[in-house]
Design an enzyme around this catalytic site. Structure first.
Site, PDB file in Angstrom:
ATOM      1  N   HIS A 139      -3.563   6.280   3.219  1.00  0.00           N
ATOM      2  CA  HIS A 139      -4.471   5.020   2.692  1.00  0.00           C
ATOM      3  C   HIS A 139      -3.818   3.745   3.412  1.00  0.00           C
ATOM      4  O   HIS A 139      -4.591   3.199   4.061  1.00  0.00           O
ATOM      5  CB  HIS A 139      -4.520   4.710   1.211  1.00  0.00           C
ATOM      6  CG  HIS A 139      -5.576   3.686   1.068  1.00  0.00           C
ATOM      7  ND1 HIS A 139      -4.842   2.335   0.794  1.00  0.00           N
ATOM      8  CD2 HIS A 139      -6.510   3.684   0.546  1.00  0.00           C
ATOM      9  CE1 HIS A 139      -6.073   1.625   0.340  1.00  0.00           C
ATOM     10  NE2 HIS A 139      -6.880   2.420   0.084  1.00  0.00           N
TER      11      HIS A 139
ATOM     12  N   ASP B 193       0.754  -1.158   0.151  1.00  0.00           N
ATOM     13  CA  ASP B 193      -0.146  -0.228   0.082  1.00  0.00           C
ATOM     14  C   ASP B 193       1.127   1.437  -0.135  1.00  0.00           C
ATOM     15  O   ASP B 193       2.225   1.218  -0.333  1.00  0.00           O
ATOM     16  CB  ASP B 193      -1.059  -0.050   1.232  1.00  0.00           C
ATOM     17  CG  ASP B 193      -2.285   0.383   0.893  1.00  0.00           C
ATOM     18  OD1 ASP B 193      -2.201   1.875   0.615  1.00  0.00           O
ATOM     19  OD2 ASP B 193      -3.348  -0.041   0.959  1.00  0.00           O
TER      20      ASP B 193
ATOM     21  N   SER C  20     -11.651  -1.115  -0.375  1.00  0.00           N
ATOM     22  CA  SER C  20     -10.022  -1.253   0.409  1.00  0.00           C
ATOM     23  C   SER C  20     -10.284  -1.736   1.835  1.00  0.00           C
ATOM     24  O   SER C  20      -9.608  -2.460   2.477  1.00  0.00           O
ATOM     25  CB  SER C  20      -9.350   0.147   0.329  1.00  0.00           C
ATOM     26  OG  SER C  20      -8.678   0.450  -0.881  1.00  0.00           O
TER      27      SER C  20
END
Length: 343
Positions: free
Chosen positions: A119, A88, A269
């Site tokens: 994120h 990520d 996600s």
């Protein structure tokens, strides 16, 4: 062409080179010419991937604490001794909910220090934030060994705010293979990629459980979620997802944020991150269970050899029973070999 970077890919027995063509050169024709060279195993254009996040918080609670009976599951297992790789963006490893977790960090984007980015911090926190520490949220697998592998970076031009490339993802996948992880989280999507597909095959061959987020804007769910034997996860509120995908909460998910705070996030996600944590719990409870058996435990129609008629909503308690043959979540005995969860 000009050489920009290179990296060994021992899992495939290859060396990978990133080349940049002179301006005005037709890329498709150049790739075709390279592919025809007998000295070259594979030639492909660099492709771009992006995270699957949304910005509309709709809830003020952690859905899986009640829906999945998370506290009761933690009485059986917490993911201890299970290595989980998260590919990520960077992660705020100093966050109060992650302090003391000894997270392995690597930066495959550039040569700079490992940064704290949004994120990745959210995904890692959902998977492995500390539990029962008096602050923040409870990670699904609070004692799993976490590897935060930065292959994506923030982008103001991407709708999700984060992008990755074929090359950075490939380097991170190779590191995960070398580290012998048991679970791999890919909360991102992009075009089907030959190099990444080979590395995913190598991961699956090493009995790694691969969990990926479904892109509902793609007919097949996008890559890598559409790759064979990958656990594809879509949000419960999403529409038009593939029938082979599993459904998990995806709206108003509490998550750790950069700078030591928390916020509510939405998107597949984060649905995938929760399932990654659940898979880590299952592997910790039953280490000898093969990834295909874990996938079947999450999707009983697959276990019975039936083609799924529609996406299945995950029943975490039932999955634990199928894998461990132990009573979970206030269940009652149906027979000596089968346990039926109490509704």
């Amino acid at each position: 062409m000009h050489l920009l970077d290179d990296w060994p890919m021992p899992a495939l027995g290859l060396d990978c080179f990133v080349m940049e063509a002179d301006s005005g050169v037709a890329r498709a024709r150049l790739v075709s010419q390279l592919a025809a060279d007998p000295r070259i195993e594979l030639a492909q254009p660099m492709q771009v991937f992006h995270a699957l996040a949304e910005g509309d918080p709709l809830s003020a609670a952690q859905p899986i604490v009640t829906d999945w009976h998370l506290r009761e599951l933690h009485a059986l297992g917490t993911g201890r001794n299970v290595n989980v790789a998260v590919i990520d963006t960077g992660v705020d490893v100093g966050h109060p909910d992650l302090q003391g977790r000894r997270i392995v960090t690597r930066n495959f984007v550039d040569s700079g220090p490992f940064p704290a980015e949004s994120h990745g911090t959210q995904v890692v926190g959902i998977i492995g934030a500390r539990s029962d520490d008096g602050v923040g949220i409870a990670g699904v697998a609070p004692q799993a060994r976490l590897l935060a592998l930065r292959a994506c970076w923030p982008s103001s031009t991407a709708a999700s705010g984060a992008v990755c490339s074929s090359f950075t993802l490939a380097k991170a996948l190779q590191f995960a293979l070398d580290a012998h992880v048991q679970v791999l989280n890919l909360s991102l999507t992009g075009p089907r990629d030959p190099l990444l597909g080979r590395l995913l095959d190598a991961a699956l061959g090493q009995r790694i459980s691969v969990v990926a987020a479904v892109d509902t804007h793609s007919a097949d769910g996008g890559f890598p979620s559409s790759h064979h034997d990958v656990i594809a996860v879509a949000g419960e509120q999403a529409r038009d997802h593939p029938s082979t995908s599993l459904l998990a909460p995806d709206r108003g998910i509490p998550a750790t944020t950069v700078g030591g705070g928390w916020s509510f996030v939405s998107g597949s996600s984060y649905a995938a991150a929760q399932v990654t944590g659940l898979v880590a719990l299952l592997r910790g409870m039953a280490p000898a269970t093969a990834p295909a058996q874990l996938r079947a435990a999450l999707a009983p129609e697959v276990e019975l050899g039936l083609a799924p008629r529609r996406p299945e909503r995950i029943d975490a308690c039932a999955a634990v029973v199928r894998v461990t043959q132990r009573c979970a979540c206030d269940c009652i005995a149906g027979s000596t070999t089968h346990w039926r969860p109490r509704r």
